[in-house]
Design a protein around this motif. Structure first.
Motif, PDB file in Angstrom:
ATOM      1  N   UNK A  15       3.129  30.738  -4.538  1.00 44.78           N
ATOM      2  CA  UNK A  15       4.394  31.277  -5.018  1.00 44.78           C
ATOM      3  C   UNK A  15       5.514  30.642  -4.220  1.00 44.78           C
ATOM      4  N   UNK A  16       6.731  30.795  -4.722  1.00 44.36           N
ATOM      5  CA  UNK A  16       7.905  30.263  -4.042  1.00 44.36           C
ATOM      6  C   UNK A  16       9.058  30.195  -5.022  1.00 44.36           C
ATOM      7  N   UNK A  17      10.236  30.021  -4.493  1.00 43.19           N
ATOM      8  CA  UNK A  17      11.439  29.932  -5.315  1.00 43.19           C
ATOM      9  C   UNK A  17      11.459  28.617  -6.103  1.00 43.19           C
ATOM     10  N   UNK A  18      12.333  28.578  -7.108  1.00 38.78           N
ATOM     11  CA  UNK A  18      12.528  27.329  -7.849  1.00 38.78           C
ATOM     12  C   UNK A  18      12.929  26.216  -6.879  1.00 38.78           C
ATOM     13  N   UNK A  19      12.361  25.060  -7.083  1.00 38.12           N
ATOM     14  CA  UNK A  19      12.641  23.852  -6.280  1.00 38.12           C
ATOM     15  C   UNK A  19      12.199  23.983  -4.825  1.00 38.12           C
ATOM     16  N   UNK A  20      11.269  24.906  -4.547  1.00 33.34           N
ATOM     17  CA  UNK A  20      10.723  25.008  -3.192  1.00 33.34           C
ATOM     18  C   UNK A  20       9.630  23.965  -2.973  1.00 33.34           C
ATOM     19  N   UNK A  21       9.043  23.482  -4.058  1.00 37.15           N
ATOM     20  CA  UNK A  21       8.009  22.460  -3.938  1.00 37.15           C
ATOM     21  C   UNK A  21       6.606  22.941  -4.252  1.00 37.15           C
ATOM     22  N   UNK A  22       6.469  24.031  -4.987  1.00 36.35           N
ATOM     23  CA  UNK A  22       5.137  24.550  -5.331  1.00 36.35           C
ATOM     24  C   UNK A  22       4.301  23.499  -6.067  1.00 36.35           C
ATOM     25  N   UNK A 132       8.000  27.774   1.072  1.00 32.63           N
ATOM     26  CA  UNK A 132       9.388  28.120   1.349  1.00 32.63           C
ATOM     27  C   UNK A 132      10.187  26.851   1.631  1.00 32.63           C
ATOM     28  N   UNK A 133      11.462  26.901   1.249  1.00 34.72           N
ATOM     29  CA  UNK A 133      12.392  25.808   1.518  1.00 34.72           C
ATOM     30  C   UNK A 133      13.780  26.404   1.659  1.00 34.72           C
ATOM     31  N   UNK A 137      17.711  22.436   1.136  1.00 35.13           N
ATOM     32  CA  UNK A 137      16.625  21.563   0.653  1.00 35.13           C
ATOM     33  C   UNK A 137      16.446  21.711  -0.852  1.00 35.13           C
ATOM     34  N   UNK A 138      16.497  22.936  -1.326  1.00 35.34           N
ATOM     35  CA  UNK A 138      16.333  23.174  -2.760  1.00 35.34           C
ATOM     36  C   UNK A 138      17.479  22.555  -3.551  1.00 35.34           C
ATOM     37  N   UNK A 139      18.695  22.652  -3.015  1.00 40.41           N
ATOM     38  CA  UNK A 139      19.851  22.048  -3.683  1.00 40.41           C
ATOM     39  C   UNK A 139      19.714  20.533  -3.749  1.00 40.41           C
ATOM     40  N   UNK A 140      19.184  19.932  -2.693  1.00 40.15           N
ATOM     41  CA  UNK A 140      18.967  18.485  -2.688  1.00 40.15           C
ATOM     42  C   UNK A 140      17.948  18.072  -3.754  1.00 40.15           C
ATOM     43  N   UNK A 141      17.104  19.003  -4.150  1.00 40.27           N
ATOM     44  CA  UNK A 141      16.108  18.751  -5.200  1.00 40.27           C
ATOM     45  C   UNK A 141      16.629  19.126  -6.583  1.00 40.27           C
ATOM     46  N   UNK A 142      17.902  19.531  -6.661  1.00 41.14           N
ATOM     47  CA  UNK A 142      18.514  19.816  -7.947  1.00 41.14           C
ATOM     48  C   UNK A 142      18.697  21.279  -8.289  1.00 41.14           C
ATOM     49  N   UNK A 143      18.384  22.169  -7.343  1.00 41.21           N
ATOM     50  CA  UNK A 143      18.536  23.599  -7.620  1.00 41.21           C
ATOM     51  C   UNK A 143      20.001  24.008  -7.582  1.00 41.21           C
ATOM     52  N   UNK A 144      20.390  24.794  -8.572  1.00 39.01           N
ATOM     53  CA  UNK A 144      21.703  25.419  -8.637  1.00 39.01           C
ATOM     54  C   UNK A 144      21.465  26.880  -8.998  1.00 39.01           C
ATOM     55  N   UNK A 145      22.060  27.790  -8.234  1.00 36.75           N
ATOM     56  CA  UNK A 145      21.884  29.217  -8.521  1.00 36.75           C
ATOM     57  C   UNK A 145      22.331  29.506  -9.954  1.00 36.75           C
ATOM     58  N   UNK A 146      21.450  30.181 -10.702  1.00 36.08           N
ATOM     59  CA  UNK A 146      21.739  30.542 -12.082  1.00 36.08           C
ATOM     60  C   UNK A 146      21.581  32.052 -12.226  1.00 36.08           C
ATOM     61  N   UNK A 147      22.698  32.783 -12.480  1.00 39.03           N
ATOM     62  CA  UNK A 147      22.592  34.228 -12.677  1.00 39.03           C
ATOM     63  C   UNK A 147      21.662  34.553 -13.852  1.00 39.03           C
ATOM     64  N   UNK A 148      20.879  35.594 -13.697  1.00 35.16           N
ATOM     65  CA  UNK A 148      19.936  35.971 -14.740  1.00 35.16           C
ATOM     66  C   UNK A 148      18.614  35.240 -14.626  1.00 35.16           C
TER      67      UNK A 148
END
Length: 192
Positions: A15-22, A132-133, A137-148
């Protein structure tokens, strides 16, 4: 009760957040252990396939990291939640059908019910792994917080799960990541 068929020697539930590298971590593990020994199982696969069928969408495009997938993500989450509420093991049962390798890497658990299903079905051979990241680090991989999306259960359902059996820090320090992967691979090989 475990589904009929081969019983694995080890089930690692990631498990892990989006763009954590799972996906990255599970793919590295599979490449080093071998596809004949190790299967990567994605809970999102049957979810996306069924969602695409029911909504007349392109299943292959839902599998990649595209804007197409992102455009449908919120509705897929809502739809998936409805399926899980009716049957918590709905997607879990589908991904284990016909898997013959002794090591299973479930790449994308998102809820306590996902982990509980594997623990109940396969008992002591089930281990939990949190990737975990940092947000940077996640932003560098393209993550942008998306509400919902990033504040929904599909992203936050395991934030307070408790103690994971393994925690892999994937903050961008390649040497540290390599050390952690080697420890996990050594453990996996001890189960073969």
């Amino acid at each position: 009760m475990a589904p009929l068929g081969d019983v694995p020697r080890l089930v690692l539930v990631f498990s892990g957040k989006r763009k954590s590298g799972k996906d990255f971590v599970t793919e590295v593990l599979q490449s080093r252990l071998g596809a004949d020994v190790c299967a990567v199982l994605r809970l999102s696969g049957p979810l996306k396939e069924r969602y695409a069928q029911e909504h007349g969408l392109d299943f292959q495009r839902l599998l990649d990291a595209s804007t197409y997938k992102e455009a449908h993500r919120r509705d897929m989450i809502r739809w998936g939640e409805e399926k899980r509420q009716a049957d918590p093991g709905f997607f879990c049962r589908r991904i284990v059908e016909g898997v013959s390798q002794p090591i299973w890497l479930v790449s994308d658990a998102r809820r306590v019910s996902d982990i509980q299903w594997f623990q109940e079905a396969y008992g002591a051979v089930t281990q939990t792994v949190r990737v975990v990241a940092t947000e940077q680090s996640r932003q560098q991989r393209g993550w942008v917080f998306t509400p919902g999306v990033d504040d929904a259960e599909s992203e936050c359902g395991l934030d307070n799960f408790g103690a994971f059996d393994w925690v892999i820090e994937n903050h961008g320090d390649e040497q540290r990541l390599e050390e952690q992967l080697e420890n996990l691979i050594e453990f996996v090989r001890s189960r073969l």
